[in-house]
Design a protein around this motif. Structure first.
Motif, PDB file in Angstrom:
ATOM      1  N   ALA A  81      24.763  -5.877  58.140  1.00  9.09           N
ATOM      2  CA  ALA A  81      26.371  -6.145  57.787  1.00  9.09           C
ATOM      3  C   ALA A  81      26.082  -4.515  56.745  1.00  9.09           C
ATOM      4  CB  ALA A  81      26.593  -7.116  56.743  1.00  9.09           C
ATOM      5  N   TYR A 105      30.249  -5.011  47.864  1.00  8.45           N
ATOM      6  CA  TYR A 105      30.785  -3.656  48.295  1.00  8.45           C
ATOM      7  C   TYR A 105      31.138  -2.372  47.616  1.00  8.45           C
ATOM      8  CZ  TYR A 105      29.232  -5.555  53.064  1.00  8.45           C
ATOM      9  OH  TYR A 105      28.992  -5.917  54.567  1.00  8.45           O
ATOM     10  N   THR A 125      35.039 -10.429  53.010  1.00  6.19           N
ATOM     11  CA  THR A 125      34.084 -10.550  54.761  1.00  6.19           C
ATOM     12  C   THR A 125      35.163 -11.518  55.656  1.00  6.19           C
ATOM     13  OG1 THR A 125      31.764 -10.024  53.210  1.00  6.19           O
ATOM     14  CG2 THR A 125      31.714 -10.885  55.500  1.00  6.19           C
ATOM     15  N   GLN A 135      29.640 -14.172  47.998  1.00  2.13           N
ATOM     16  CA  GLN A 135      28.621 -13.148  49.112  1.00  2.13           C
ATOM     17  C   GLN A 135      27.039 -13.402  48.862  1.00  2.13           C
ATOM     18  OE1 GLN A 135      30.613  -9.103  46.816  1.00  2.13           O
ATOM     19  NE2 GLN A 135      28.883  -9.734  46.093  1.00  2.13           N
ATOM     20  N   ASN A 138      26.603 -12.860  52.828  1.00  9.06           N
ATOM     21  CA  ASN A 138      27.257 -11.968  53.902  1.00  9.06           C
ATOM     22  C   ASN A 138      26.585 -10.685  54.832  1.00  9.06           C
ATOM     23  OD1 ASN A 138      26.811 -10.283  51.668  1.00  9.06           O
ATOM     24  ND2 ASN A 138      29.167  -9.843  50.720  1.00  9.06           N
ATOM     25  N   VAL A 168      36.011  -5.881  55.703  1.00  7.72           N
ATOM     26  CA  VAL A 168      34.809  -5.970  57.028  1.00  7.72           C
ATOM     27  C   VAL A 168      35.329  -7.372  57.354  1.00  7.72           C
ATOM     28  CG1 VAL A 168      32.707  -5.742  57.317  1.00  7.72           C
ATOM     29  CG2 VAL A 168      33.551  -4.730  55.167  1.00  7.72           C
TER      30      VAL A 168
END
Length: 872
Positions: A81, A105, A125, A135, A138, A168
């Motif tokens: 990812a 991100y 996500t 997170q 992820n 995402v």
């Protein structure tokens, strides 16, 4: 290769120049057999997406979106990812400091590097419409993925909370109707070995399963010069069982079970051996990446003199980071009529994470007094966090799709429930070079505590598209979310009676970090900030509740079948939380939700008989109460963390995406993003908040007054300018640059199929560039100019005000502009075999991705991989 028309001949010579000049980004060509392609056709193909919670062509969606299908993921060598971020305009992706399994991100300037469970990421996500709230795990490995959609900007109406920056979305491949699949093996740099495989097995005409898995192992790309171990590995494995049942003509079910395990660290490392640099009798070594902590993979936190330094399982953790995840999804779809359908979507996610990470490389943290700390190799690390976390979540959604008035109104709506429970057991150790012989040093226990926090949310949403004419559509949607969060903390250290606790290595007792003790002494002040009385305790709440409406409005107009104009206004919000990394009760302050309004306008076009797609979006983003995590070094050398709603935020920019297919087998893409952002202060804000914390405006004025007196930022004692170089105030007394928002991001590349007989040879290359940026909230970077303390008379060998040269590229928060180039060559044949040779970061470009306490974290070095694959 056959050219399709005179238009192809003209474009073949100009598309390369156009890609370089326009720098736009991809909705890349699809595999002809991919299930999401509407029909087999030449030219640039259209990907079907679900960005509006229903199937539509990506070119018909009035949202800024980048979509990647299976073929595109393979062409660009995207295996995780994180690697998607290179190809999306105005998106910066990085591993969290220390954690190779966790992605942070930053999209249009909105992001968060904090992974502790009292924080939520602002870029959501999703896997098969199931939200991943943490997170921690992820950085998904793509071993069974149909497509990836990156939605830019707030998605608060259809996707909900914690999408102020975007989303995402990962969609897994469904089981097929025939026995088919692939098997792949590979070998690469740092003795990397990998294997992947998948097979579709139809068990009946109406029921099929997909079995998939992957395994990878490497030695790690950084060498520990103290212990001889290698680290920053990326090991792991995963399996998936996918299911699809056609229950009747009007009902179908899809589901997945996934189990993954990842062992991946992102430790602070250096491009030259720091031990050799300080030893005159050791030649310099700058061939590779180097770590100098004394922690070992098989170590623990038991000291010969002090006993167990930490409580619970984490006392036996060695250096590293491991996560495991169990993921379960279920989606029942029922066709109620030709116009209406309903989906019942259920998800369960269970994540466990264990890590012990040294954030100071086995020594002290850089400072103006000691800008290049000597290599010591502390056994328990220089500044170490050991973490044992368990995180579970359950989601339930009922989604309704349909149309009214013979297609006049298209509707999507539903209800959503979210429940999350987290338990985080973690301790902080700061090593001092005193008392005990090196390399143990004196391991000072800063804190050892367990946090239990929960979140529960209900939401309802609806969006209506009114098709005024065949060309004009008006959209209005709204979501209401009701959320409650609770926070409970308990100190693990020995109780001395009352509210006092003490642990191994601790200098005397301190107040226990317990929920009952959560308060801060606040001095009452008048409107100008002047004290009006003695300090009194103010309780820190252990519960937060919010109810918020997040609407969306859009208009889109089809100029023709190939050109769409659109404009939209969308609101989003991100949950509040607690500054849980504090090491004293008064530091565990809450922060409020952040709320965003985003305004977009643009067009999407498919030109020259489908030989070219060009999409352009302009945006204006306003965020209220931006949540900003910040870290700084205390006067005693330890690390402090603080997160506040420091300021509001504004970003504006433009994003261009281009895809071209000037000839069969010839694909080009380019992407460009430009953004111009800044923090914004409330001129009416009180100088101190209810917890006695200065407003940024007051901090700025105090910083400037301190600089006028000759005080020096980021020093110590009477010489220090304490309000400068902290939070979002720079050492020069200005508002800092927002982090990870380079003015420009660029991605470009292409691939070309050369056919000869039964074989196809495909070279592919892509490159991504971003301009300079800051990666630390306070803009603290060390320079080698001496400065004299105005009160102590001490000489500081470094400064943060820009005198002299950079001491070291890793001693601060400045990230220079950089190019990252990836390339591959593929040889495939009609029998299903393919051989791939690829390199990532082919020119071994070094760039600072993040910073923590004056140390900069580099990106990964150059790697190469050889892979053999068989499709059947």
């Amino acid at each position: 290769m056959t050219l399709r028309s005179s238009k192809s001949l003209a474009l073949a010579g100009t598309c390369s120049a156009l890609a370089l000049a326009a720098f736009a980004s991809p909705a890349m060509a699809q595999d002809d057999a991919a299930p999401q392609e509407a029909e087999e056709q030449s030219g640039v193909s259209t990907i079907i997406v679900t960005a509006q919670r229903r199937e539509e062509s990506v070119q018909d969606v009035p949202i800024a979106i980048s979509a990647f299908n299976q073929e595109t993921l393979e062409q660009r060598g995207i295996g995780t990812a994180l690697e998607v971020a290179q190809f999306v305009p105005n998106l910066v992706g990085l591993n969290n400091t220390g954690l190779g399994t966790a992605n942070a991100y930053y999209l249009r300037g909105i992001g968060n590097t904090e992974s502790i469970a009292t924080f939520d990421p602002p870029i959501g996500t999703y896997v098969d419409d199931i939200y991943l709230s943490r997170q921690n795990a992820n950085n998904l490995s793509f071993f069974d993925v149909e497509r990836v959609e990156v939605l830019r900007g707030p998605q608060g109406t259809l996707f909900g909370r914690n999408t102020t920056g975007g989303a995402v979305n990962v969609f897994l491949a469904e089981p097929g109707d025939e026995v088919a699949g692939y098997a792949e093996i590979g070998y690469g740099s740092y003795d990397r070995k990998l294997a992947r495989a998948s097979i579709d097995i139809p068990l009946a005409e109406t029921f099929a399963i997909k079995l998939s898995g992957y395994w990878q192992n490497d030695d790690g790309w950084a060498k520990n010069v103290i212990t001889g171990e290698r680290t920053n590995e990326n090991d792991g494995w995963g399996v998936r069982l996918g299911l699809r049942g056609e229950l009747s003509d009007t009902a179908r079910w899809t589901g997945s079970y996934i189990h993954t395990y990842a062992d991946s660290a992102n430790l602070l490392n250096f491009d030259c051996d720091p031990l050799a640099a300080q030893e005159l009798n050791i030649p310099d070594d700058c061939d590779g990446r180097f770590v100098a902590t004394g922690m070992t993979e098989n170590g623990n936190f038991t000291n010969a003199f002090l006993g167990d330094l930490l409580t619970g399982r984490k006392n036996d953790f060695g250096l590293g980071n491991q996560t495991r995840m169990n993921f379960v999804s279920s989606n029942f779809e029922f066709e109620l009529s030709p116009e209406w359908s309903v989906n019942i979507i259920s998800g369960f996610v269970d994540i466990g994470q264990k890590f012990a990470l040294d954030f100071a490389d086995g020594r002290g943290l850089p400072s103006t007094s000691n800008p290049i700390p000597p290599v010591i190799g502390f056994t328990y690390g220089g500044f170490t966090i050991a973490n044992d976390g368990e995180h579970t979540q359950y989601t339930q959604e009922i989604k309704l799709n349909g149309s009214l008035g013979d297609g006049l109104i298209d509707l999507v709506g539903g209800v959503y429930y979210f429940k999350e429970e987290n338990r985080t057991d973690f301790g902080d150790i700061f090593s001092l070079p005193i008392v005990f012989p090196l390399p143990d040093g004196y391991p000072l226990l800063l804190a050892d505590r367990v946090i239990n926090n929960e979140a529960e949310a209900w939401a309802g949403y609806v969006q209506a598209d009114v098709n005024v004419t065949d060309q004009l559509t008006l959209t209005a949607g709204i979501r209401y979310t009701d959320e409650e969060k609770t926070f409970d903390i308990r100190d693990n250290r020995n109780r001395l009676g009352g509210n006092l606790c003490i642990g191994p290595g601790q200098f005397g007792p301190s107040t226990c970090i317990d929920t009952a003790n959560l308060s801060v002494n606040v001095t009452p002040r008048d409107a100008a900030g002047n004290p009006t009385g003695p300090a009194a305790p103010v309780a820190i709440p252990s519960k937060q509740s919010v109810g918020v409406w997040t609407p969306r409005f859009a208009i889109n107009y089809d100029v023709s079948d190939d050109v769409l104009l659109f404009a939209s206004a969308t609101r989003g919000f991100k949950s509040g939380g607690w500054n849980a990394r504090g090491t004293a009760p008064a530091e565990l302050l809450p922060f409020a939700p952040e709320k965003a309004w985003s305004y977009e306008a643009g067009f999407k076009s498919t030109l020259f008989d489908r030989l070219l797609q060009l999409n352009v979006t302009a945006f204006w983003l306003d965020v209220g109460g931006l949540q900003t995590p910040s870290a700084f070094t205390r006067a005693d050398g330890s690390l402090a963390f603080i997160t506040r709603n420091f300021a509001d935020y504004r970003n504006k920019g433009i994003e261009v995406e281009l895809t071209a297919a000037p000839a069969d087998g010839f694909n080009l893409f380019a992407a460009i993003g430009y953004q111009d952002d800044k923090y914004r202060l409330d001129s009416d804000a009180a100088p101190f908040d209810e917890y006695g914390i200065k407003s940024v405006g007051r901090q700025l004025s105090d910083c400037r007054a301190q600089l006028a007196l000759g005080l020096i930022p980021n020093t110590s004692g009477a010489d220090n300018a304490p309000d400068c170089g902290v939070g979002i105030v720079s050492p020069l007394g200005e508002l800092a640059e927002p982090v990870r928002t380079p003015d420009w991001t660029v991605a470009l590349g292409g691939s070309y199929d050369v056919e000869f007989g039964d074989f196809t040879f495909t070279p592919a290359m892509n490159a991504s560039w971003r301009s300079k940026s800051e990666v630390g909230t306070s803009e603290v970077t060390l320079y080698d100019g001496d400065v004299l303390g105005p009160n102590s008379g001490n000489t500081y060998p470094a400064n943060t005000i820009g005198l002299g040269d950079f001491i070291d590229p890793l001693s601060g928060s400045f990230s220079d502009d950089r190019w990252i180039v990836n390339a591959s060559v593929t040889l495939s044949n009609v029998a299903g075999w393919s051989l791939v040779a690829e390199c990532k970061n082919c020119f071994d470009e070094e760039a600072i991705e993040s910073a923590l306490a004056n140390y900069g974290y580099l990106n990964s070095p150059r790697t190469w991989t050889l892979r053999a694959k068989f499709d059947f």
